[in-house]
Enzyme design. Structure first.
Site, PDB file in Angstrom:
ATOM      1  N   SER A 677       5.588 -21.973  46.255  1.00  0.00           N
ATOM      2  CA  SER A 677       6.425 -20.777  46.259  1.00  0.00           C
ATOM      3  C   SER A 677       5.692 -19.528  45.783  1.00  0.00           C
ATOM      4  CB  SER A 677       7.681 -20.999  45.422  1.00  0.00           C
ATOM      5  OG  SER A 677       7.318 -21.163  44.089  1.00  0.00           O
ATOM      6  N   LYS A 720      14.574 -19.503  38.133  1.00  0.00           N
ATOM      7  CA  LYS A 720      13.624 -18.403  38.282  1.00  0.00           C
ATOM      8  C   LYS A 720      14.287 -17.077  37.933  1.00  0.00           C
ATOM      9  CE  LYS A 720      10.683 -20.599  41.722  1.00  0.00           C
ATOM     10  NZ  LYS A 720      10.382 -20.745  43.139  1.00  0.00           N
TER      11      LYS A 720
END
Ligand code: ADP
Length: 772
Positions: A677, A720
């Site tokens: 990611s 996140k």
């Protein structure tokens, strides 16, 4: 013939004895006729004819009952014995043959013929004598009846007649054999006959010795064991003052009965108990059986706790123990509602998945408390061996049941809440796959007859409420995952942490340290200080520990200074906990060239991830440093290829790599970064460096990138976002396909962060790169 003379002489029939010429011996005589014969002989010429009876049982023998060949002996002395018998000391004189047997009524008489003795000194005789001596020498080892010097004396005799006769008379052979030798009148023949007899005896003796030896060894072994056992018994009785074993067996048997085990297990236990009674108490076997029986009796075969499910009560207790976690609690209540209604536990097993310290264990504990069941926790982290789950067979030394049965024993009931901690940390190796054993444990169709290798009898696990925990779903083998209902427990935001600390952790720690609640005040700011500067975690475990440390130090102050009340301010915190441990990795204060802020998701929760790119003169080498995982290296390669392919479009010289080396670095080493990611972040940092345009400091980004620049979705947006929020980022760029995850994100975070969803990396670059 001069030597041949017929003589009338008293006759003494002997029972089982042969007297040879030149041999002195004593004879015990009991029969009246014989005593008379001796007395008469003694009174006249003192000679008597001794002949051996053919059948020793005859008391009054006739002619045919005695052997013809006998010995004339000289009577030296007669001694009357107390029992009326007479002992005669006689010297054998010569061989004689019976001709006429005369029964005088009072005694027996015989007409005999003396057998002449021929000259012995022929060469053959000498040779035979030598052989005889040799043969006899070998035989001496088996010859224990006569003393050595007697044998030496006989062997030294110069008269061969005497030597042969005396030797024959001391040989331990049946008297029939001796009689046969007496009857051989030729010396040479007699020597040969004697050699044969000796050889025969020798062989017989050897055989006999062998047989003796064989018999003796087997008897010895048995006797030894018998003897030792008897000794052991005595020692045991001495030590305990009573028969220890029967006490033990009794105690075991009582315990086994009390355990109320199923019929077949009980039968098995009784069999083992019988065996226990037969093996020696000090043998290792005995200890093995005893341990086994103790295990059987300790298991809660039929002991249960009530295990009620009252949804209101569950809700109340979950709320009481935990702040927030609304969705999680809801799922738990639903799960229990189904169970209550179906009255069975054949529903899937709950698996709580989330970073450490977010309350998975304590949720399970609350469920146990709320449903009034016992609680046991077994950690599966690091379990590699099937035997750790299912036990070792009893043939192993020190064998033990597996962790499941151990847990059940610890619970003491057969329907506890059984926490299988860290189910994702099991691994398999050559010793077998523990997850296959776990499958059996967790499968409601099979687990009512769970068989542990050690216990060997089936134990019913179907009433146990299993709850598993894991840090990440990826570590759980998929067959296991299929059997579980996954409930995710995610990281806490700082606000949540604050509330947890205020409402739960502080009161808990105060209580544990014996501090009065009213007198110790944690200011809100000080809790925030601890959260921000002394912990960095997804859960609240180290937060709890730090609060514990503060409480410990305060307790000391209380005890030493007897201070009446304490108000804990942020300065007190720095005083007590020392220097700040974590400066929060906030976003940069300025927008920089070649530095982009990514967002990472680890099993410890979310974190921000700064990526730096620098350029220097070179030949297009791509250098990667920092703790990059393999996947991240690939992301870097992909980003590099994308930039090369699209250089013109991006405003970069197409041959930039011919003169430039590129260095990509991920400075923070604490987070294992292994996800793809970081793709758009690396690309952004790279393009920023190559175009010399700074990256907007307020933007964080996450997304996987393909070679053609498409942005693919990522996992863990919630975690996140929480970490981005914590770090003060204002905007998050993320893949379009993650838009659906917005629902999960705490409102407070959504209020303060702007989400921009993208499908192509070009969009990212447009958003993130500032003009020079
Ligand atoms: P995990 O099993 O997820 O690693 P624990 O259950 O051990 O975490 O939690 C660590 C500590 O944090 C426990 O003392 C627990 O009570 C506390 N805790 C975690 N989450 C909460 C919450 N939401 N409310 C109150 N206390 C919590």
């Amino acid at each position: 013939m001069a030597n041949t003379e017929i003589k009338t002489i008293k006759l003494l029939p002997l029972k089982g004895a042969v007297v040879f010429p030149s041999v002195s011996t004593s004879l015990d005589v009991g029969r009246g006729k014989s005593i008379k014969a001796l007395e008469n002989a003694m009174a006249s010429n003192q000679l008597v004819f001794l002949t051996n009876q053919k059948d020793v049982t005859i008391t009054d023998p006739g002619k045919d009952d005695v052997h013809d060949m006998g010995t004339v002996a000289h009577i030296k002395q007669l001694v009357k014995m107390p029992n009326g018998a007479v002992r005669a000391f006689v010297d054998g004189k010569y061989r004689a043959k019976l001709h006429v047997f005369i029964d005088r009524g009072e005694y027996l008489e015989a007409e005999i013929e003396r057998i002449p003795v021929e000259d012995a000194e022929s060469l053959t005789t000498i040779a035979s004598i030598r052989t005889l001596k040799e043969v006899f020498e070998d035989f001496r080892n088996h010859f224990r009846n006569s003393p050595d010097d007697e044998i030496e004396r006989i062997l030294a005799l110069e008269d061969f007649h005497q030597m042969v006769d005396q030797l024959t008379s001391i040989l331990p052979i049946p008297h029939e054999k001796q009689q046969e030798l007496l009857e051989v009148t030729d010396l040479n023949e007699r020597i040969i006959a004697l050699i044969k007899v000796i050889n025969f005896e020798k062989e017989i003796n050897q055989l006999k010795n062998k047989i003796d030896q064989d018999v003796k060894t087997s008897i010895d072994a048995h006797q030894r064991e018998f003897y030792l056992r008897e000794q052991m018994k005595v020692i045991q009785t001495e030590l305990s003052g009573k028969d220890g074993r029967s006490d033990d067996a009794k105690e075991l048997s009582e315990k086994l009965i009390a355990a109320e085990m199923p019929e077949e297990v009980y039968t098995r236990a009784m069999k083992e108990l019988d065996r226990f009674n037969t093996v020696p108490q000090s043998s290792p076997e005995s200890a093995v059986i005893r341990t086994y029986l103790t295990w059987l009796s300790d298991l809660p075969w039929s002991k249960q706790s009530k295990g009620i499910i009252d949804l209101k009560r569950v809700q109340a207790i979950l709320d009481q123990d935990h702040y927030g976690l609304d969705k999680v609690k809801e799922r738990i209540i639903e799960f229990l509602a189904v169970q209550k209604l179906t009255k069975s536990l054949k529903a899937p097993i709950i698996c709580l998945v989330g970073p450490p310290g977010v309350g998975k264990t304590s949720l399970a504990k609350s469920i146990a408390r709320a449903t009034k069941r016992e609680f046991v926790r077994v950690s599966l982290g690091g379990v590699r061996d099937e035997a750790e789950i299912r036990g070792h067979r009893r043939t192993y030394i020190g064998a033990m049941p597996g962790r499941i049965i151990q847990g059940i024993k610890k619970a003491g009931t057969n329907n506890p809440v059984f926490l299988l901690d860290e189910i994702d940390k099991m691994s398999s190796d050559f010793r077998g796959d523990p997850s296959s054993a776990m499958l059996e444990v967790l499968d409601p169709e099979q687990n009512h007859t769970f068989s542990d290798h050690y216990i060997e009898e089936a134990f019913d696990l179907s009433k146990v409420m299993f709850i598993a925990t894991a840090n990440s779903l990826s570590g759980i083998p998929s067959p296991l995952r299929d059997r579980m209902e996954i409930i995710e427990v995610s990281s806490y935001t700082e606000i949540e942490k604050f509330h947890i600390a205020k409402n739960h952790l502080v009161p808990k720690q105060l209580k544990q340290h014996g501090l009065p609640k009213a007198k110790v005040q944690f200011q809100a700011e000080s809790l925030k200080t601890i959260i921000q500067y002394y912990t960095r975690e997804a859960g609240v475990r180290s937060l709890e520990r730090q609060i514990g440390t503060v409480c410990r130090k305060i307790t000391r102050k209380f005890v030493e200074n007897k201070s009446s009340s304490v108000d804990i301010s942020p300065t007190t915190i720095t005083d007590l906990l020392g220097k700040k441990q974590f400066e929060h990795r906030n976003s940069e204060t300025e927008s920089l060239v070649g530095v982009a802020m990514g967002l990472a998701y680890t099993s410890f929760g979310g974190d921000i991830l700064q990526i730096e790119v620098s350029l220097c003169k070179g030949k297009g080498k791509l250098e990667l440093t920092g703790k990059l995982g393999d996947v991240m290296k690939e992301s870097a390669q992909t980003a590099f290829s994308y930039v090369r392919a699209n250089a013109a479009k991006l405003g970069i010289a197409e041959n930039f790599y011919e003169k430039t080396d590129i260095h990509i670095h991920v400075p923070e080493g604490a987070v294992p970064k292994d996800g793809p990611s970081a793709g758009i972040t690396i690309t952004t940092a790279l393009v920023s460096a190559l175009t010399n345009k700074p990256v907007n400091k307020d933007i964080g980004m996450t997304g996987e990138v393909t070679l053609r620049g498409r942005v693919l979705p990522i996992g863990g947006l919630k975690e996140k976002s929480i970490s981005a929020h914590r770090s003060g980022l204002k905007t998050i760029i993320c893949p379009k396909k993650n838009e659906k995850d917005l629902d999960d994100i705490p409102q407070m975070v959504k209020d303060e962060i702007k989400y921009i969803f993208v499908t192509d990396v070009e969009e990212v670059l447009q958003l993130a790169l500032l003009e020079k």
